[in-house]
Design a protein around this motif. Structure first.
Motif, PDB file in Angstrom:
ATOM      1  N   ASP A   1       0.860  -1.186   0.000  1.00 28.45           N
ATOM      2  CA  ASP A   1       0.000   0.000   0.000  1.00 28.45           C
ATOM      3  C   ASP A   1       0.894   1.233   0.000  1.00 28.45           C
ATOM      4  O   ASP A   1       2.120   1.130   0.181  1.00 28.45           O
ATOM      5  CB  ASP A   1      -0.909  -0.010   1.240  1.00 28.45           C
ATOM      6  N   TRP A   2       0.262   2.399  -0.228  1.00 25.71           N
ATOM      7  CA  TRP A   2       0.954   3.702  -0.142  1.00 25.71           C
ATOM      8  C   TRP A   2       0.148   4.590   0.797  1.00 25.71           C
ATOM      9  O   TRP A   2      -1.078   4.629   0.703  1.00 25.71           O
ATOM     10  CB  TRP A   2       1.074   4.366  -1.512  1.00 25.71           C
ATOM     11  N   VAL A   3       0.821   5.290   1.684  1.00 25.37           N
ATOM     12  CA  VAL A   3       0.131   6.129   2.663  1.00 25.37           C
ATOM     13  C   VAL A   3       0.793   7.499   2.717  1.00 25.37           C
ATOM     14  O   VAL A   3       1.933   7.679   2.309  1.00 25.37           O
ATOM     15  CB  VAL A   3       0.160   5.482   4.069  1.00 25.37           C
ATOM     16  N   GLY A   4      -0.007   8.463   3.258  1.00 25.87           N
ATOM     17  CA  GLY A   4       0.536   9.787   3.579  1.00 25.87           C
ATOM     18  C   GLY A   4       0.650  10.743   2.424  1.00 25.87           C
ATOM     19  O   GLY A   4       1.110  11.868   2.598  1.00 25.87           O
ATOM     20  N   GLY A   5       0.237  10.378   1.210  1.00 20.12           N
ATOM     21  CA  GLY A   5       0.415  11.267   0.073  1.00 20.12           C
ATOM     22  C   GLY A   5      -0.882  11.939  -0.340  1.00 20.12           C
ATOM     23  O   GLY A   5      -1.948  11.726   0.234  1.00 20.12           O
ATOM     24  N   THR A   6      -0.786  12.776  -1.345  1.00 25.17           N
ATOM     25  CA  THR A   6      -1.950  13.423  -1.945  1.00 25.17           C
ATOM     26  C   THR A   6      -1.921  13.170  -3.436  1.00 25.17           C
ATOM     27  O   THR A   6      -0.891  12.848  -3.999  1.00 25.17           O
ATOM     28  CB  THR A   6      -1.950  14.944  -1.677  1.00 25.17           C
ATOM     29  N   GLY A   7      -3.072  13.354  -4.082  1.00 21.85           N
ATOM     30  CA  GLY A   7      -3.139  13.085  -5.513  1.00 21.85           C
ATOM     31  C   GLY A   7      -3.342  11.602  -5.777  1.00 21.85           C
ATOM     32  O   GLY A   7      -3.828  10.853  -4.931  1.00 21.85           O
ATOM     33  N   THR A   8      -2.947  11.169  -6.957  1.00 23.10           N
ATOM     34  CA  THR A   8      -3.156   9.774  -7.354  1.00 23.10           C
ATOM     35  C   THR A   8      -2.181   8.850  -6.631  1.00 23.10           C
ATOM     36  O   THR A   8      -0.972   9.055  -6.664  1.00 23.10           O
ATOM     37  CB  THR A   8      -2.972   9.615  -8.872  1.00 23.10           C
ATOM     38  N   LYS A   9      -2.705   7.828  -5.966  1.00 26.03           N
ATOM     39  CA  LYS A   9      -1.868   6.880  -5.235  1.00 26.03           C
ATOM     40  C   LYS A   9      -1.111   5.995  -6.239  1.00 26.03           C
ATOM     41  O   LYS A   9      -1.681   5.499  -7.193  1.00 26.03           O
ATOM     42  CB  LYS A   9      -2.726   6.007  -4.328  1.00 26.03           C
ATOM     43  N   PRO A  10       0.221   5.793  -6.025  1.00 26.28           N
ATOM     44  CA  PRO A  10       0.978   4.924  -6.950  1.00 26.28           C
ATOM     45  C   PRO A  10       0.465   3.485  -6.911  1.00 26.28           C
ATOM     46  O   PRO A  10      -0.209   3.061  -5.979  1.00 26.28           O
ATOM     47  CB  PRO A  10       2.421   5.027  -6.428  1.00 26.28           C
ATOM     48  N   ALA A  11       0.832   2.721  -7.941  1.00 24.83           N
ATOM     49  CA  ALA A  11       0.415   1.320  -8.025  1.00 24.83           C
ATOM     50  C   ALA A  11       1.179   0.480  -7.000  1.00 24.83           C
ATOM     51  O   ALA A  11       2.315   0.774  -6.642  1.00 24.83           O
ATOM     52  CB  ALA A  11       0.659   0.777  -9.427  1.00 24.83           C
TER      53      ALA A  11
END
Length: 725
Positions: free
Chosen positions: A339-349
């Motif tokens: 998973d990816w957490v803590g970001g904004t915009g489109t989540k990476p694959a």
């Protein structure tokens, strides 16, 4: 025979007819009769060239432009027709011009009676009432009233209907049917159908072996004429619309980067089409013909001095941090992005693995987080591998499967275990045969009949005294069934009061029957993890959850979350970094990831490849590029303009206007005349002849002019005397 290729244009009152697409001279048309729809036929006198001919008489029909026509070529019969039409045309022209004879009156036939008493020779012309017919003339034959001659007209009886041609617009095609008098153009020539037929290769017009049986050549394609002379230069046209300027975008073509027209700006009118590429000599629709804007890679220049630190950029979006899970790859354990957490915009694959230089989509390229198996430790304590695992089992030392029998110590088999189970508790091993046979060792009773000397012995015993020679009766002694020896007495004295019999060896060795505790230090090959508790606290061994993943709370911050910006290579090698950290080199505008835990080794810093679908720099410039900076960086010289001539490049590189004038041959006083108001006001040419003529005229300066009625007298040479009366 007919000729009808092209079209013609006529002008009422003119003898000249003009052809468009005609080849009259090539077809050797020397004369004939011109037919146009709705017009009277006209005789052709001469053909001046392929597109111009002269009629015998001025054209009396309508003025036409590019009209279809056909010419009846001159034959003996046609010559008579031509002559008749020519004569008729001349008569008609003379009549209308009133040069042949002059009718005395005009009108309808009914109005002729008003002239019944006219003198002999009176001419009355009846105007035509039907279009296409001529005048009808009546002559007074005598002075007798109403004595008129029969009417004479200038048009003969209508001739038989001519045979027309049906022109086909569809091209000649094999399999089509063709009827008589149909005509078509084929391969530059025109043909008329002579015999109805179905088209085949053998009757192809002008080509097939028997084409002349079915087709008649009307006009044959002529040779290409000579190129005409260049016409005079036209006047300068009006100023056109504002031109369009292309807007380019960089496009990837494999390893190349080319420019493509993505828009047009700044113009008026219809915008040109987009999509072409910049080629070596201009725009091209072919991608392969486009010019690579990056050019060949130049030699690496020397490292420049470190520039001043730029201003802090605007705060960007919050970045994404990966959540990693442990994945089994047979004997390896690798980290995968769950998973990816803590970001904004489109989540990476998700799904990529942690590789030596960053994330990778290939499982085989992922890094084993467990590392290589370490060397065997030396060990200590009372249970060493050398003693308890000499055969390298590397397994449970107390498992019967892993044990090896010695010369004395044996391992019980299943059969032996069954036999042992059948032996009563506390049983001892059988005695020797000698002891067993020894009467002294026997127990139980024996009948007297089996004892040979029983009577004598009993008699002796009975004679003994109780307490002296025999033992008095005792129930305890009577219940004794085995001999109680000194050895047994010694053994018994060593057994505590209340002690029970020992269990079997198997039961004693079984861990399940053991009581109490055993210290870890007595197990030499248990490993360091054996002394750790499970859990997520410091020093604990974490456990995998039901999905085979570690709890995220026990995972340390991974290296790729630590990003450093450095000015050069030396600064990068001086970083306190760990595996996975990223260094951004401002001197190279590139990023590197540490593949090991040795940040001082340059080879361990791996360059991160960046997308190449955009222009990263133009002529070595990056960021916001001004026009002035781009002009300086490109530094285009006159020598770079390869599609200009040497003279043109010399003109562009001229130092000033004076140098340009010299190159163009426009030096004032040498090549061109300096401006003069007198010369600018001159409206007529002053020729050599006029100069000579003017030179013969004397000057009037200082000359006397005399005007008198008297005769000239006196005066000096050159004086003027005007005498008037």
């Amino acid at each position: 025979m007919f000729y009808s290729a092209g079209t013609v244009s006529t002008l009422n009152g003119s003898k000249t007819i003009l052809g468009d697409g005609t080849l009259w001279q090539v077809a050797k048309i020397g004369g004939g009769i011109l037919f146009l729809e709705g017009q009277l036929p006209a005789a052709i006198d001469t053909v001046t060239d392929d597109g111009e001919a002269e009629l015998l008489a001025p054209w009396t029909g309508a003025t036409l432009s590019n009209a279809p026509y056909y010419i009846l070529l001159a034959t003996a019969q046609a010559a008579n027709v031509i002559f008749s039409h020519q004569l008729l045309a001349e008569l008609s022209a003379a009549l209308y011009a009133k040069t042949l004879f002059k009718p005395d009156a005009y009108g309808t036939l009914a109005n002729r009676s008003a002239f019944n008493t006219a003198a002999a020779g009176f001419i009355y012309a009846v105007l035509p009432t039907v279009e296409g017919t001529g005048l009808t003339f009546y002559f007074k034959q005598s002075v007798t009233s109403g004595d008129w001659s029969l009417g004479a007209t200038n048009s003969g009886p209508a001739g038989p209907a001519g045979v027309g041609l049906t022109w086909l617009t569809a091209p000649w095609t094999i399999g089509n049917g063709y009827l008589a008098n149909q005509a078509l153009a084929y391969n530059g020539s025109s043909y008329r159908v002579k015999t109805p037929h179905t088209a085949a290769s053998t009757n192809e017009p002008g080509v097939g072996a028997s084409w002349t049986t079915y087709w008649h050549l009307i006009a044959q394609k002529g040779n290409t004429g000579a190129t005409g002379s260049t016409g005079a230069t036209g006047s300068t046209g009006l100023t056109g619309d504002k031109g369009w300027a292309p807007a380019f975008s960089a496009v990837t073509d494999g390893a190349r980067r080319v420019l493509q027209v993505s828009d047009w700006v700044g113009g008026t009118g219809t915008k040109p089409a987009i999509g072409d590429y910049v080629g070596a000599t201009g725009l091209t629709p072919t991608l392969a013909s486009a010019v690579d804007i990056r050019g060949a890679t130049g030699a690496t220049g020397s490292t420049g001095t470190t520039g001043s630190t730029g201003s802090t950029g605007a705060t960007g979006d919050k970045g994404w941090a990966p959540v990693l899970s442990v994945v089994s790859d047979t004997t390896r354990r690798v980290l995968q992005v769950a998973d990816w957490v803590g970001g904004t915009g489109t989540k990476p694959a998700t799904g990529d693995y942690v590789g030596p230089s960053g994330l990778t989509s290939v499982l085989a390229n992922a890094v084993d987080i467990r590392g290589a198996t370490g060397a065997a430790g030396a060990g200590s304590g009372d249970m060493t591998i050398a003693v308890y695992d000499p055969n390298g089992k590397a397994a449970d030392a107390f498992s019967m499967t892993n044990m090896v029998e010695g010369a004395t110590n044996k391992i019980l088999t299943s059969t032996e275990r069954a036999k042992l189970a059948a032996i009563a508790a506390g049983a001892t091993a059988n005695d020797t045969d000698a002891n067993l046979k020894n009467r002294a060792n026997h127990t139980g009773s024996q009948v007297a009949s089996t004892i040979s000397d029983f009577a004598a012995a009993v008699g002796a015993i009975l004679s003994a005294a109780i307490g002296s020679t025999v033992q008095a009766y005792s129930s305890v002694l009577a219940a004794t069934t085995a001999a109680f020896t000194t050895a047994l007495e010694t053994k018994l004295s060593g057994i505590a009061t209340g002690a029970t019999a020992n269990s079997t060896d198997a039961a004693l060795r079984a861990r399940s029957s053991h009581t109490g505790t055993q210290t870890l230090s007595t197990i030499s090959d248990a490993g360091t993890a054996a002394s750790k508790n499970t859990g997520v606290a410091a020093g604990n061994v974490p456990l995998l959850d039901g999905s085979g993943l570690l709890d995220t709370s026990v995972l340390p911050a991974i290296a790729i979350t630590d990003i450093f910006t450095v000015a050069n290579q030396a600064a990068m090698l001086a970083l306190v970094a760990q595996k996975g950290d990223i260094a951004i080199r401002t001197d190279l505008n590139k990023s590197f990831a540490l593949s090991t835990n040795s940040p001082t080794t340059l080879a361990d810093w791996k360059e991160l490849l960046t997308p190449t679908d955009v222009v990263l720099s133009v002529a070595g410039l990056t960021g916001a590029i001004s026009a002035a900076a781009l002009k300086t960086a490109i530094a285009i010289t006159v020598a770079d303009i390869t599609n200009a001539s040497a003279n043109g490049r010399s003109l562009l590189s001229a130092a000033d206007y004076a140098a340009m004038k010299t190159l163009l041959g426009l030096v004032v006083g040498t090549n061109v005349q300096a401006y003069s108001a007198v010369l600018a006001g001159t409206t007529a040419s002053y020729t050599t002849a006029e100069q000579t003529k003017l030179g013969l005229v004397g000057t009037m300066a200082n000359r006397a002019v005399t005007i008198s009625t008297a005769a000239a007298s006196g005066g000096a040479d050159g004086d003027v005397w005007l005498q008037y009366v």
